[in-house]
Design an enzyme around this catalytic site. Structure first.
Site, short mmCIF file in Angstrom:
data_model
loop_
_atom_site.label_atom_id
_atom_site.label_comp_id
_atom_site.label_asym_id
_atom_site.label_seq_id
_atom_site.Cartn_x
_atom_site.Cartn_y
_atom_site.Cartn_z
N ASN A 79 -45.58 24.54 4.68
CA ASN A 79 -45.17 25.65 3.81
C ASN A 79 -45.33 25.29 2.33
O ASN A 79 -45.07 24.16 1.93
CB ASN A 79 -43.72 26.03 4.10
N HIS A 80 -45.76 26.25 1.52
CA HIS A 80 -45.88 26.10 0.08
C HIS A 80 -44.78 26.90 -0.61
O HIS A 80 -44.22 27.83 -0.04
CB HIS A 80 -47.24 26.62 -0.40
N GLN A 81 -44.49 26.54 -1.84
CA GLN A 81 -43.53 27.30 -2.64
C GLN A 81 -44.03 28.73 -2.81
O GLN A 81 -45.18 28.97 -3.21
CB GLN A 81 -43.33 26.64 -4.00
N THR A 87 -48.84 29.59 -5.48
CA THR A 87 -48.48 28.80 -4.30
C THR A 87 -49.19 27.46 -4.26
O THR A 87 -48.97 26.67 -3.35
CB THR A 87 -48.83 29.57 -3.00
#
Length: 212
Positions: A79-81, A87
């Protein structure tokens, strides 16, 4: 002398190395797998991607699961921010002036938990934080991004439930009976029941065994 099932052997089929019991091969402490769960491959941990210790998530799989070739368990490290303008994970790549984001800024979804006697079809992808109930079936090539109820069948991308395997009464009985927690000798004696397609007869026998 009849050979007894042994959850601590790696190769449960003599002379065949493309199906293994998973538990005795695990080296990562954040992967927990129950007895007799197998994968149709010669190794397992490469099927678990983006599992980084700093996220604190775990992959937990129950007993007697059947995992087909090509299945991937995608963990929270993928998962990315998402609450910022970009992102792009600058902090993971050399030369970019970014400190790692706070854990609270990452869309972490917790442990991925697979129940007991779950069949996961070929090339299915299980996304982070998903919980799959006992006895569920995951269709080939499915992408599972949300929780799956016990004894249900899900297929597609995104995976959707198409039906329950049994009626609610029988599902309740199976979840109470928990055959996968019994001894090898008990399970051997139960195989005629567990493999009988006459569900009315099965339900009656389960009711007796449960004292109902």
């Amino acid at each position: 002398m009849t050979k007894r099932p042994d959850p601590n052997v790696i190769h449960p089929i003599a002379g065949y190395d493309k199906e293994i019991y998973v538990k005795p091969t695990i080296t990562n402490p954040n992967i927990i797998v129950g007895d007799f769960t197998y994968i149709a491959d010669s190794q397992f941990e490469s099927h678990v991607t983006h599992l980084y210790e700093w996220n604190g998530d775990r992959l937990i799989i129950g007993r007697f699961c059947q995992i087909a070739a090509g299945v991937e368990f995608v963990m929270n490290g993928a998962n990315h921010q998402m609450n910022a303008l970009s992102t792009f994970p600058f902090y993971t790549l050399e030369g970019w002036n970014m400190k790692p984001p706070a854990i609270s800024d990452l869309p972490l979804k917790g442990d991925t938990v697979i129940g007991n006697d779950v069949w996961i079809g070929q090339n299915a992808v299980i996304l982070p934080g998903v919980h799959i109930g006992d006895g569920a079936i995951i269709g080939a090539n499915s992408v599972v991004g949300s929780d799956v109820e016990p004894y249900s069948i899900v297929v597609g991308n995104p995976a959707r439930a198409i039906r329950k395997r049994f009626d609610d009464e029988l599902i309740g009985m199976m979840l109470e009976f928990k055959w996968w927690n019994k001894s090898v000798d008990e399970i051997n004696s139960l195989i005629p029941l567990l493999t009988d397609g006459d569900l009315d007869k099965v339900k009656a026998k389960l009711a007796r065994l449960l004292g109902k």
